[in-house]
Design a protein around this motif. Structure first.
Motif, PDB file in Angstrom:
ATOM      1  N   GLN A   1       0.852  -1.448  -0.143  1.00 53.39           N
ATOM      2  CA  GLN A   1      -0.451  -0.395  -0.336  1.00 53.39           C
ATOM      3  C   GLN A   1       0.657   0.977   0.317  1.00 53.39           C
ATOM      4  O   GLN A   1       0.962   2.335  -0.377  1.00 53.39           O
ATOM      5  CB  GLN A   1      -1.209  -0.036   1.344  1.00 53.39           C
ATOM      6  CG  GLN A   1      -2.202  -0.997   0.731  1.00 53.39           C
ATOM      7  CD  GLN A   1      -2.300  -1.442   2.570  1.00 53.39           C
ATOM      8  OE1 GLN A   1      -1.733  -0.624   3.529  1.00 53.39           O
ATOM      9  NE2 GLN A   1      -3.680  -2.508   2.375  1.00 53.39           N
ATOM     10  N   GLU A   2       1.759   0.993   0.667  1.00 45.92           N
ATOM     11  CA  GLU A   2       2.460   2.600   0.771  1.00 45.92           C
ATOM     12  C   GLU A   2       3.780   2.720  -0.554  1.00 45.92           C
ATOM     13  O   GLU A   2       3.613   3.895  -0.832  1.00 45.92           O
ATOM     14  CB  GLU A   2       3.650   2.362   2.134  1.00 45.92           C
ATOM     15  CG  GLU A   2       4.629   3.456   1.738  1.00 45.92           C
ATOM     16  CD  GLU A   2       6.091   3.101   3.136  1.00 45.92           C
ATOM     17  OE1 GLU A   2       6.444   3.822   3.548  1.00 45.92           O
ATOM     18  OE2 GLU A   2       6.653   1.689   2.927  1.00 45.92           O
TER      19      GLU A   2
ATOM     20  N   LEU B   1      -2.217  16.482  -0.669  1.00 46.69           N
ATOM     21  CA  LEU B   1      -2.699  16.370   0.550  1.00 46.69           C
ATOM     22  C   LEU B   1      -3.106  14.766   1.015  1.00 46.69           C
ATOM     23  O   LEU B   1      -3.162  14.473   2.265  1.00 46.69           O
ATOM     24  CB  LEU B   1      -3.577  17.007   0.849  1.00 46.69           C
ATOM     25  CG  LEU B   1      -3.774  17.817   2.417  1.00 46.69           C
ATOM     26  CD1 LEU B   1      -2.517  17.787   3.165  1.00 46.69           C
ATOM     27  CD2 LEU B   1      -4.493  19.089   2.688  1.00 46.69           C
ATOM     28  N   PRO B   2      -4.512  14.543   0.781  1.00 49.11           N
ATOM     29  CA  PRO B   2      -5.267  13.251   0.668  1.00 49.11           C
ATOM     30  C   PRO B   2      -4.355  12.098   0.850  1.00 49.11           C
ATOM     31  O   PRO B   2      -4.185  11.237   1.764  1.00 49.11           O
ATOM     32  CB  PRO B   2      -6.368  13.207  -0.464  1.00 49.11           C
ATOM     33  CG  PRO B   2      -6.537  14.574  -0.734  1.00 49.11           C
ATOM     34  CD  PRO B   2      -5.101  14.752  -0.466  1.00 49.11           C
ATOM     35  N   LEU B   3      -3.360  12.122  -0.468  1.00 53.75           N
ATOM     36  CA  LEU B   3      -2.742  10.683  -0.451  1.00 53.75           C
ATOM     37  C   LEU B   3      -2.196  11.215   0.931  1.00 53.75           C
ATOM     38  O   LEU B   3      -1.194   9.346   1.017  1.00 53.75           O
ATOM     39  CB  LEU B   3      -1.030  10.825  -1.753  1.00 53.75           C
ATOM     40  CG  LEU B   3      -0.770  10.241  -2.272  1.00 53.75           C
ATOM     41  CD1 LEU B   3      -1.447   8.346  -1.854  1.00 53.75           C
ATOM     42  CD2 LEU B   3      -0.409  10.103  -3.030  1.00 53.75           C
TER      43      LEU B   3
ATOM     44  N   GLU C   1      -3.180   9.491   3.549  1.00 55.79           N
ATOM     45  CA  GLU C   1      -2.973   7.895   3.447  1.00 55.79           C
ATOM     46  C   GLU C   1      -1.479   7.635   3.678  1.00 55.79           C
ATOM     47  O   GLU C   1      -0.905   6.228   4.788  1.00 55.79           O
ATOM     48  CB  GLU C   1      -3.462   7.645   2.207  1.00 55.79           C
ATOM     49  CG  GLU C   1      -3.402   6.394   2.115  1.00 55.79           C
ATOM     50  CD  GLU C   1      -3.277   6.061   0.472  1.00 55.79           C
ATOM     51  OE1 GLU C   1      -3.371   4.607  -0.202  1.00 55.79           O
ATOM     52  OE2 GLU C   1      -4.072   6.607  -0.139  1.00 55.79           O
ATOM     53  N   ILE C   2      -0.114   7.963   3.589  1.00 55.54           N
ATOM     54  CA  ILE C   2       0.692   7.859   3.627  1.00 55.54           C
ATOM     55  C   ILE C   2       1.376   7.899   4.898  1.00 55.54           C
ATOM     56  O   ILE C   2       1.309   6.353   5.806  1.00 55.54           O
ATOM     57  CB  ILE C   2       2.002   8.526   2.854  1.00 55.54           C
ATOM     58  CG1 ILE C   2       1.574   7.815   1.199  1.00 55.54           C
ATOM     59  CG2 ILE C   2       3.159   7.995   3.158  1.00 55.54           C
ATOM     60  CD1 ILE C   2       3.105   8.658   0.315  1.00 55.54           C
ATOM     61  N   ASN C   3       1.109   8.529   5.698  1.00 53.27           N
ATOM     62  CA  ASN C   3       1.239   8.773   7.303  1.00 53.27           C
ATOM     63  C   ASN C   3       0.745   8.004   8.141  1.00 53.27           C
ATOM     64  O   ASN C   3       0.867   7.041   8.716  1.00 53.27           O
ATOM     65  CB  ASN C   3      -0.058  10.013   7.858  1.00 53.27           C
ATOM     66  CG  ASN C   3       0.947  11.275   7.412  1.00 53.27           C
ATOM     67  OD1 ASN C   3       2.724  10.910   7.108  1.00 53.27           O
ATOM     68  ND2 ASN C   3       1.121  12.636   7.171  1.00 53.27           N
TER      69      ASN C   3
END
Length: 158
Positions: free
Chosen positions: A24-25, A35-37, A40-42
């Motif tokens: 997923q990462e 910003l949403p990505l 998600e990464i965080n």
């Protein structure tokens, strides 16, 4: 069920989850930044850190169990302990997943490095006409943008 086999099965489950999270990462790191990505990464990184901590604890539990069973060197005792096909297969699966997680993590590190280099290059372009060797301040002491004019590739900053 054998306690040691149970430990290895738990490690295998956690490593399977880690491989999924690393995938997923990687998917997120190959998409255009937004910003949403980033959010998600965080979230993925938090889950990854939790899984790594869990896998580390499960590994300690396995080593403690080997020590309890009388093996003097728990790090190298697995071949001595593996007594039947189910145990051999479970250990082999864990080792395969570990190698896969290591490779995914290596590639993700390269992708992160690529993003960092691109971001540093972008900042360098933005700051190139500032005339300072240190990172310039885009805002003055009063919190307002600096009134000094600077041109960067056809754009004028006021």
């Amino acid at each position: 069920m054998n306690t040691l086999l149970f430990c290895i099965q738990n490690e295998t489950d956690a490593m399977t989850a880690l491989v999924e999270v690393l995938g997923q990462e990687q998917t997120a790191l190959t998409q255009a930044p937004s910003l949403p990505l980033m959010e998600e990464i965080n979230a993925v990184m938090q889950r990854k850190n939790q899984l790594i901590a869990s896998i580390s604890q499960l590994g300690h539990t396995r080593k403690n169990e080997l020590t309890r069973l009388g093996f003097k060197h728990p790090e190298t005792s697995m071949p001595e302990w593996l007594q039947d096909q189910a145990q051999v297969e479970c250990w082999a699966k864990l080792m395969k997943l570990t190698r896969k997680a290591k490779e995914l993590n290596r590639v993700n590190g390269l992708l992160i490095t690529k993003h960092l280099i691109r971001n540093q290059s972008t900042l360098q372009v933005l700051y190139q006409n500032h005339g300072s060797t240190s990172t310039p301040s885009l805002y003055g002491a009063n919190g307002q943008s600096n009134t000094q004019r600077s041109t960067v590739r056809g754009f004028i900053a006021i």
